[in-house]
Design a protein around this motif. Structure first.
Motif, PDB file in Angstrom:
ATOM      1  N   ARG A  22       0.924  -0.981  -0.353  1.00 20.08           N
ATOM      2  CA  ARG A  22       0.287  -0.069  -0.282  1.00 20.08           C
ATOM      3  C   ARG A  22       0.934   1.263  -0.172  1.00 20.08           C
ATOM      4  N   THR A  68     -17.716  -2.970   2.121  1.00 19.33           N
ATOM      5  CA  THR A  68     -15.958  -3.117   2.297  1.00 19.33           C
ATOM      6  C   THR A  68     -15.821  -1.491   1.300  1.00 19.33           C
ATOM      7  N   GLU A  69     -14.312  -0.826   1.819  1.00 21.81           N
ATOM      8  CA  GLU A  69     -14.768   0.350   1.364  1.00 21.81           C
ATOM      9  C   GLU A  69     -13.706  -0.923   0.497  1.00 21.81           C
ATOM     10  N   SER A  70     -12.431  -1.882   0.096  1.00 26.35           N
ATOM     11  CA  SER A  70     -11.914  -2.002  -1.178  1.00 26.35           C
ATOM     12  C   SER A  70     -11.242  -3.480  -0.612  1.00 26.35           C
ATOM     13  N   ARG A  71     -11.360  -4.240  -1.900  1.00 27.56           N
ATOM     14  CA  ARG A  71     -11.316  -5.483  -1.747  1.00 27.56           C
ATOM     15  C   ARG A  71      -9.915  -5.741  -3.324  1.00 27.56           C
ATOM     16  N   ASP A  72      -8.715  -6.816  -2.306  1.00 24.41           N
ATOM     17  CA  ASP A  72      -8.127  -7.456  -3.622  1.00 24.41           C
ATOM     18  C   ASP A  72      -7.935  -8.296  -3.220  1.00 24.41           C
ATOM     19  N   ARG A 116      -6.072 -12.192   0.335  1.00 23.23           N
ATOM     20  CA  ARG A 116      -6.985 -11.359   0.083  1.00 23.23           C
ATOM     21  C   ARG A 116      -7.011 -10.149   1.361  1.00 23.23           C
ATOM     22  N   ARG A 117      -7.329  -8.608   0.612  1.00 19.69           N
ATOM     23  CA  ARG A 117      -6.937  -7.442   1.631  1.00 19.69           C
ATOM     24  C   ARG A 117      -8.745  -6.584   1.053  1.00 19.69           C
ATOM     25  N   VAL A 118      -8.401  -6.690   2.592  1.00 17.26           N
ATOM     26  CA  VAL A 118     -10.266  -6.089   2.257  1.00 17.26           C
ATOM     27  C   VAL A 118     -10.034  -4.636   3.674  1.00 17.26           C
ATOM     28  N   VAL A 119     -10.803  -3.632   2.668  1.00 21.53           N
ATOM     29  CA  VAL A 119     -10.758  -2.396   3.810  1.00 21.53           C
ATOM     30  C   VAL A 119     -12.352  -2.481   3.894  1.00 21.53           C
ATOM     31  N   ARG A 160     -15.210  -1.061   6.884  1.00 20.37           N
ATOM     32  CA  ARG A 160     -15.279   0.229   6.964  1.00 20.37           C
ATOM     33  C   ARG A 160     -16.621   0.122   8.068  1.00 20.37           C
ATOM     34  N   THR A 205     -12.255   3.005   9.242  1.00 17.31           N
ATOM     35  CA  THR A 205     -11.702   1.635   8.491  1.00 17.31           C
ATOM     36  C   THR A 205     -10.388   0.797   9.633  1.00 17.31           C
TER      37      THR A 205
END
Length: 760
Positions: A7, A464-468, A478-481, A483, A489
């Protein structure tokens, strides 16, 4: 294991400021809310309703006061005869076992009626400071009885052993130890539902009792003066609560502070910071003050219609001071503008004498405004040209606690009093819980913990603000942010083995620690690898203020930004431990959702990577000395126990490196742990062993527990600490599901977690 993310520095910087931005916004909002209500007040009756609601909240925040003693057990231990005055060195008992040392200055030939003056010293110097002596002698010569007490933790009432440079082999700031050890006193009293401000205010009230009991002291002329550095805070709080006090003089509290920009902005009414922020010294940033509205200016205003000296150590921008304008309006409601006086010094905090009027307590410059006010209100004559010149006495001459009195009275340190109170609280909790049926105990525990932690239930909607998603070698990442609140967050890293079928859902271990996901990757890679190889998904969330969301300032001690932030959240009525529990429960809720995989079996693993102090390490160390004992990081181990209580379908909980009990924090004047795990009135819940017992009959593993000084619990201490947990698991017919040991190896951790997740 190389599974770290990439990041951007900007995102990491944003996350590191998340909590400080949230706290600042909420503190500002509290100030706006109180200002809005203030501007709606149009009458004395409306003001008094506004005031009384907030003063009731202030009383609750300070903790319960004991019964007023029928006998202060005053004992005079020495006398000094001066020019026109006499000093009595004395001790009195403000609460059972707690002695107050004080110097009483009185006229040689006292008048039949005279004012009584109580001086509250600053955190700089105790009762024998020259400025305090000068004031006391001056007013005693002018027909007043003056009492100067040592505040709790200062002077003869110090709560540490470092009085001279021979008390410790290394360098340390001798004169600042009384001040620094306020930190330990404050957090210890908070755990037992008390406060340092409350205890000092109680001592000052009992000082007023002592004055009122002296022959000739006029009960309508009791005056309390609070000094420039925190003495004003304590005087204002005491004066607001004790209506017997006819006049309060306070410095540097309620309005602009020495650190405030000078001159003030033209729009100060709307831009001024009425709330303040948290810091390690708790006499100003009172717990719950922002949440319940007893802001400093309200406390000062509550002294009306009695006489008030609104003091500033340095220069004062009176025309733009919005608090002064509010005070004038309040005194106008009572039609007594003459009862309000403003005094000030000169220069700025950044300046040096003589252009800046620094003072240890109240200096000659500040006194120039106090003398005429007291003469106008109470007939106390002003010294010729406002000048005095007295011979000061040594600290030895003004010492009250003689060896004979100490042997006879056996004064008790605060930590012992707090320890006894904590034991009473936990014992009462055990008895009440023990009277319930086993099935009813968890619900009662949840009620108790909810009461001290605040709002801990996840929001209904976790977005879920973002997912990768991507793969690295045999790993799927899996990276998840998530809220979890509008401005909070939680970054989450999920690690699993590539190629694992999605059905049935893989079991999950959710692992948390103060160092966050990077700490696990660095320190627990072997355990993670074994879990993943066995088909377990590992979830590594960075709860708010941990891991990548921790402050950029990595310090965790008394003067750190992390401590300031924790204190700010206590002002908001939201202990950070409770907020981190909310985050962890939000993560669990996400994992149970279809988006999160809808997993069935979840285990929680809390850990610490802070090494414990050696059993033979010296724990008696001056505050700020170097080297400093290692501080524990028990958050992970505590928060998983709490999550296990509030998430009953979690199948197993593993706590490593956690705190054995909060009671251990109040069993010594020395404690080494971060402020963000402190929760006011926590011991009313029954403490951590009672919490652990409430998880029966689910699988529970506790290892590597430490005490309040970050020392590993040995076998005997483990048995004593967790005796009740063993009893509850036996009653639940599940002793095999409980495992308590000293620090365990990574192999033991992974094996235990796998056994629980794969158990039938």
């Amino acid at each position: 294991m190389d599974a770290d993310d990439s990041r951007s520095p900007d995102l990491r910087a944003r996350d590191a400021r998340m909590l400080s931005h949230q706290a600042a916004a909420e503190l500002r909002a509290a100030g706006v809310r109180e200002s809005t209500e203030w501007h709606e007040i149009q009458s004395r009756a409306q003001w008094e309703q506004f005031r009384d609601e907030r003063m009731d909240s202030l009383r609750r925040s300070l903790g319960p006061f004991p019964a007023v003693p029928s006998d202060l057990r005053v004992q005079v231990t020495g006398k000094i005869r001066g020019e026109g005055f006499q000093i009595e060195n004395l001790v009195f008992e403000s609460r059972p076992g707690l002695l107050v040392t004080a110097n009483l200055y009185r006229p040689i030939d006292p008048p039949s009626s005279m004012p009584g003056i109580l001086l509250c010293h600053s955190h700089h110097a105790p009762k024998w400071d020259e400025e305090l002596q000068d004031m006391a002698m001056t007013w005693a010569q002018r027909g007043c009885t003056v009492l100067v007490i040592d505040l709790l933790g200062h002077g003869e009432r110090r709560q540490h052993p470092f009085a001279t440079d021979t008390d410790y082999p290394g360098p340390f700031k001798i004169r600042r130890q009384d001040y620094y050890f306020r930190y330990n006193l404050g957090l210890q009293l908070q755990l037992v539902g008390q406060s340092l401000t409350g205890w000092i205010a109680w001592d000052l009230m009992r000082g007023a009792d002592l004055l009122l009991a002296r022959p000739g002291v006029d009960p309508t002329r009791i005056i309390l003066l609070g000094s420039v550095a925190s003495g004003g805070d304590l005087a204002a709080v005491t004066g607001a609560l004790d209506r017997r006090i006819a006049a309060v003089g306070e410095f540097n509290f309620g309005g602009p502070q020495p650190e405030t920009r000078y001159p003030l902005r033209d729009d100060a009414e709307t831009s001024f910071d009425y709330v303040g922020g948290g810091s390690w010294e708790s006499t100003r940033n009172l717990i719950g003050s922002a949440h319940d509205g007893f802001l400093p200016w309200v406390i000062v205003g509550s002294i009306a219609p009695r006489c008030l000296i609104y003091g500033h150590e340095f220069s004062w921008d009176q025309p733009h001071d919005p608090v002064w304008a509010r005070l004038q309006r309040i005194y106008g409601f009572y039609d007594v503008p003459r009862n309000l006086s403003g005094v000030h010094g000169r220069g700025l905090l950044s300046g040096h004498p003589p252009e800046a009027s620094h003072a240890n307590n109240i200096g000659p410059v500040q006194l120039q405004g106090i003398y005429p006010a007291l003469e106008k209100w109470f007939g106390i004559s002003t010294p010729a040209e406002g000048k005095t010149n007295h011979r000061n006495y040594s600290s030895k001459q003004l010492t009250c606690l003689t060896p004979e009195v100490e042997r006879e009275r056996e004064p008790r340190p605060v930590w012992k009093l707090a320890s006894e109170l904590g034991e009473q609280m936990t014992r009462a909790g055990h008895e009440k819980l023990g009277a319930l049926a086993p099935a009813a105990r968890p619900a009662r525990l949840r009620e108790l913990w909810h009461g001290v932690l605040g709002e801990i239930d996840p929001q209904q909607q976790i977005t879920t603000e973002s997912r990768d998603d991507h793969d690295i070698a045999s790993l799927h990442l899996r990276r998840v942010v998530l809220r979890v609140e509008p401005d909070v967050t939680v970054p989450v890293l999920l690690l699993s083995k590539r190629g694992i079928p999605k059905s049935p859902p893989a079991p999950i271990v959710v692992a948390v620690a103060q160092d966050g996901h990077r700490g696990f990757l660095r320190h627990r890679a072997t355990t993670l690898a074994r879990l993943i190889e066995d088909g377990v998904t590992v979830c590594l969330p960075d709860l708010r203020g941990t891991g990548d969301t921790a402050l950029a300032d990595t310090g965790r001690g008394r003067t750190s930004e992390a401590t300031d932030l924790s204190a700010s959240y206590l002002m908001l009525g939201r202990p950070l431990l409770g907020q981190r529990l909310r985050d962890l429960r939000s993560v669990v809720r996400y994992l149970r959702s279809p988006e999160g995989g809808g997993t069935g079996r979840i285990a929680l693993w809390g850990d610490s990577f802070a090494p414990p102090n050696a059993s033979d390490a010296r724990m008696e160390v001056p505050s700020g000395a170097d080297p400093w004992p290692t501080q524990s990081e028990p958050m992970g181990g505590i928060v998983v126990l709490l999550a296990g209580l509030f998430e009953p379908d979690v199948v197993a909980v593993s706590s490593n490196g956690g705190l054995g009990s909060y009671q251990s924090i109040v069993e010594s004047p020395f404690c080494y742990l971060p402020y963000d795990v402190i929760v006011p009135n926590l011991l009313a819940t029954g403490d951590l062993p009672e919490l652990a017992a409430g998880l029966a009959p689910r699988a529970l593993r506790i290892s590597g527990s430490v005490d309040g000084q970050n020392r590993a619990l040995d076998g005997g201490a483990l048995d004593r600490t967790y005796a009740r947990v063993h009893t509850m698991y036996h009653e639940a017919e599940a002793p095999a599901r409980l495992h308590i040991s000293n620090a365990a190896s990574e192999g033991e951790t992974s094996a235990w977690l796998l056994n629980q997740l794969h158990a039938d």
